[in-house]
Design a protein around this motif. Structure first.
Motif, mmCIF file in Angstrom:
data_model
loop_
_atom_site.group_PDB
_atom_site.id
_atom_site.type_symbol
_atom_site.label_atom_id
_atom_site.label_comp_id
_atom_site.label_asym_id
_atom_site.label_seq_id
_atom_site.Cartn_x
_atom_site.Cartn_y
_atom_site.Cartn_z
ATOM 1 N N VAL A 93 26.279 72.230 74.569
ATOM 2 C CA VAL A 93 26.068 70.652 74.925
ATOM 3 C C VAL A 93 24.773 71.355 75.908
ATOM 4 N N PRO A 94 23.555 70.677 75.750
ATOM 5 C CA PRO A 94 22.471 71.268 76.462
ATOM 6 C C PRO A 94 22.572 70.334 78.028
ATOM 7 N N ASP A 95 22.001 70.913 78.915
ATOM 8 C CA ASP A 95 22.131 70.106 80.282
ATOM 9 C C ASP A 95 20.935 69.241 80.495
ATOM 10 N N LEU A 96 21.124 68.305 80.308
ATOM 11 C CA LEU A 96 20.201 67.034 80.468
ATOM 12 C C LEU A 96 20.326 66.106 81.647
ATOM 13 N N PRO A 97 20.254 66.170 82.917
ATOM 14 C CA PRO A 97 20.687 65.526 83.812
ATOM 15 C C PRO A 97 20.515 64.102 83.637
ATOM 16 N N ALA A 98 19.605 63.420 83.088
ATOM 17 C CA ALA A 98 19.512 62.238 82.783
ATOM 18 C C ALA A 98 20.402 61.287 81.959
ATOM 19 N N LEU A 99 21.319 62.332 81.295
ATOM 20 C CA LEU A 99 22.319 62.010 80.155
ATOM 21 C C LEU A 99 23.680 62.027 80.743
ATOM 22 N N LYS A 100 23.728 62.846 81.798
ATOM 23 C CA LYS A 100 25.104 63.346 82.367
ATOM 24 C C LYS A 100 26.109 61.799 82.947
ATOM 25 N N PRO A 101 25.421 60.743 83.336
ATOM 26 C CA PRO A 101 26.328 59.695 83.641
ATOM 27 C C PRO A 101 26.973 59.093 82.285
ATOM 28 N N PHE A 102 26.332 59.328 81.136
ATOM 29 C CA PHE A 102 26.880 58.924 79.660
ATOM 30 C C PHE A 102 27.647 59.835 79.002
ATOM 31 N N ARG A 103 27.786 61.186 79.591
ATOM 32 C CA ARG A 103 28.667 62.035 78.988
ATOM 33 C C ARG A 103 30.011 61.527 78.782
ATOM 34 N N PRO A 104 30.532 61.457 77.442
ATOM 35 C CA PRO A 104 31.843 60.833 77.158
ATOM 36 C C PRO A 104 33.058 61.904 77.984
ATOM 37 N N TYR A 105 34.072 61.128 78.243
ATOM 38 C CA TYR A 105 35.133 61.838 78.662
ATOM 39 C C TYR A 105 36.144 62.651 77.335
ATOM 40 N N VAL A 106 36.259 63.832 77.662
ATOM 41 C CA VAL A 106 37.170 64.690 76.536
ATOM 42 C C VAL A 106 38.131 64.960 77.155
ATOM 43 N N PRO A 107 39.258 64.378 76.611
ATOM 44 C CA PRO A 107 40.614 64.949 77.045
ATOM 45 C C PRO A 107 40.888 66.321 76.621
ATOM 46 N N VAL A 108 41.682 67.057 77.835
ATOM 47 C CA VAL A 108 42.045 68.422 77.434
ATOM 48 C C VAL A 108 43.123 68.629 76.259
ATOM 49 N N ARG A 109 42.910 69.386 75.435
ATOM 50 C CA ARG A 109 44.066 69.528 74.459
ATOM 51 C C ARG A 109 45.288 70.227 75.077
ATOM 52 N N PRO A 110 46.467 69.726 74.850
ATOM 53 C CA PRO A 110 47.613 70.304 75.438
ATOM 54 C C PRO A 110 48.054 71.705 74.600
ATOM 55 N N VAL A 111 48.161 72.326 75.641
ATOM 56 C CA VAL A 111 48.648 73.814 74.952
ATOM 57 C C VAL A 111 50.093 73.900 74.678
ATOM 58 N N GLU A 112 50.273 74.192 73.373
ATOM 59 C CA GLU A 112 51.501 74.007 72.745
ATOM 60 C C GLU A 112 52.347 75.220 73.076
#
Length: 458
Positions: free
Chosen positions: A426-445
């Motif tokens: 995922v590239p670093d685009l400062p203008a789009l950072k406020p719209f970056r979706p939340y990605v939940p952390v996958r639980p470790v089995e």
């Protein structure tokens, strides 16, 4: 009795062989073509080539030199001359053969006889392509390759070139963003439009590209790919905030091009003909691909108060479609329904979308909106898509060419896993950072607890 027994002994294996061939033709057409169809069609072609060409009107009168030579050496009848045939090249799906046209012939003459050639040589379809002036290639397809899609092993893919489907002539349909920057994709529910979108996203995920999504179905289509998305809007309100940011990013890239090439700052963006690909690699901004799912939701309004917001969003989409290519911003607009009745700006937006892909739709008006302005005959083909063949679509562009395509199956889990594996890109685009979706952390089995064996009592 002896003759009957002999017939039974011989007829048994013949019947079994015929039954096996019929089964293979129905269930495994590729195997049938390689073992039976290929040699039979080749023999038909070699044995009837001259007569078939004459019946199709693809022969010409022989030259005077040829006539004199035939009369001087033999007593044969002087017959019209068919196009000179090249070497027959078998493939896993059919045959390929090149023809050198006789003087006065054109590729359209051969294309007009494609249906006759198909029946004469016993193949599923015949397609004609121009190799160079005076030379055409016949691509004979032995069976329906769209019934069970298998992508070719060798595909001309690359940066911003994604093979997403198989054409009816057994070649890959490649989505090339550099050649065709914007595209409109339509399809009803369960038509295969989501599968097409998955292939695009998974094909772009391993590449240095910024992926931005607008999914007004609360993100149910694009949310599984959130780990690879630089921005995601899940309702019209968020889309109204995201689109101005993309327009501002486009304007900043135009300023970068102006500064690099010495163009005066007061020159309008519309008059700049170069693009980001002319910049040095270390200065070149990351390309952005914007996926808009359910585009009709951006046009629909519930109250008069929403009308101003709708007009602003549509205007920004049109600006991105008109000017985004040079700035490295590409649009992939998808929806179930798209028509002029959506409101002001719908027809203007469609005119900027060069590529068109129409899956099965619920009404003829949507097919006409997608394909009617580029290839009217393709509308009939799009309306004839059966519900039993999800993924089947008609693809065309503003050049007037069109063909049937079908997307292979790709599960949502596999597509999401590909995006998770590419999340570090995922590239670093400062203008789009406020719209970056939340990605939940996958639980470790956690490993299963080990059961200690109970001691055996003495």
């Amino acid at each position: 009795m002896t003759d009957i027994a002999t017939l039974l002994e011989v007829g048994g294996p013949v019947a079994a062989l015929g039954g096996g061939a019929a089964y293979a033709r129905a269930k495994h057409p590729a195997v049938y073509w390689s073992t039976v169809g290929l040699p039979v069609s080749t023999a038909r072609l070699l044995g009837s080539y001259a007569s078939v060409m004459e019946a199709c009107g693809l022969t010409v009168a022989p030259s005077r030199l040829r006539v004199l030579a035939v009369k001087a050496t033999t007593n044969r009848e002087i017959r019209p001359v068919p196009p000179r045939r090249g070497i027959i090249r078998p493939t896993t799906t059919g045959l390929r053969i090149r023809l050198r046209l006789a003087p006065g012939q054109e590729p359209a003459d051969v294309a007009a006889s494609a249906e006759r050639l198909r029946h004469a040589w016993g193949v599923h379809a015949v397609y004609v392509t121009t190799v160079k002036p005076g030379v055409v290639e016949l691509r004979l397809v032995g069976y329906d390759v769209l019934r069970r899609v298998r992508m070719p092993r060798k595909v001309d893919s690359g940066y911003l070139r994604i093979p997403v489907a198989l054409r009816e002539d057994a070649t890959a349909f490649v989505r090339d963003y550099r050649t065709m920057p914007h595209q409109l994709t339509l399809g009803a529910t369960l038509s295969g439009k989501s599968m097409y979108l998955r292939h695009l996203i998974t094909g772009l995920a391993p590449q240095p590209v910024a992926l931005v999504g607008i999914d007004c179905k609360r993100g149910v289509e694009l949310a599984p790919f959130a780990s690879r998305l630089s921005a995601l809007a899940t309702d019209p309100e968020q889309a109204a905030e995201l689109l101005p940011v993309l327009v501002k990013e486009m304007e900043d890239r135009y300023d970068l091009i102006k500064a690099r090439q010495g163009i005066a700052p007061d020159i309008p963006d519309e008059e700049i003909t170069s693009d980001i690909w002319g910049l040095p690699e270390y200065e070149r901004p990351t390309p952005i691909v914007l996926f808009v799912d359910e585009v009709a939701e951006l046009f629909l309004i519930a109250t008069r108060k929403d009308e101003e917001r709708r007009d602003e969003m549509v205007t920004q989409l049109i600006r991105l479609a008109q000017l985004g290519r040079a700035a490295g911003i590409y649009l992939e607009v998808c929806g179930q329904r798209f028509g002029a009745e959506l409101g002001k700006g719908a027809t203007m937006l469609r005119a900027q979308l060069t590529g068109r892909v129409c899956h099965r739709v619920n009404d003829e008006a949507s097919a006409k909106m997608a394909l009617g302005d580029i290839a009217p005959e393709a509308v009939v083909a799009a309306c004839a898509i059966a519900p039993e063949r999800p993924g089947l679509a008609v693809a065309g562009d503003t050049s007037g060419g069109w063909s049937r395509i079908r997307t292979p199956y790709l599960s949502l889990g596999d597509a999401a896993e590909t995006c998770r594996d590419s999340a570090h890109l995922v590239p670093d685009l400062p203008a789009l950072k406020p719209f970056r979706p939340y990605v939940p952390v996958r639980p470790v089995e956690s490993p299963a607890p080990q059961v200690q064996p109970r001691p055996i009592a003495d």
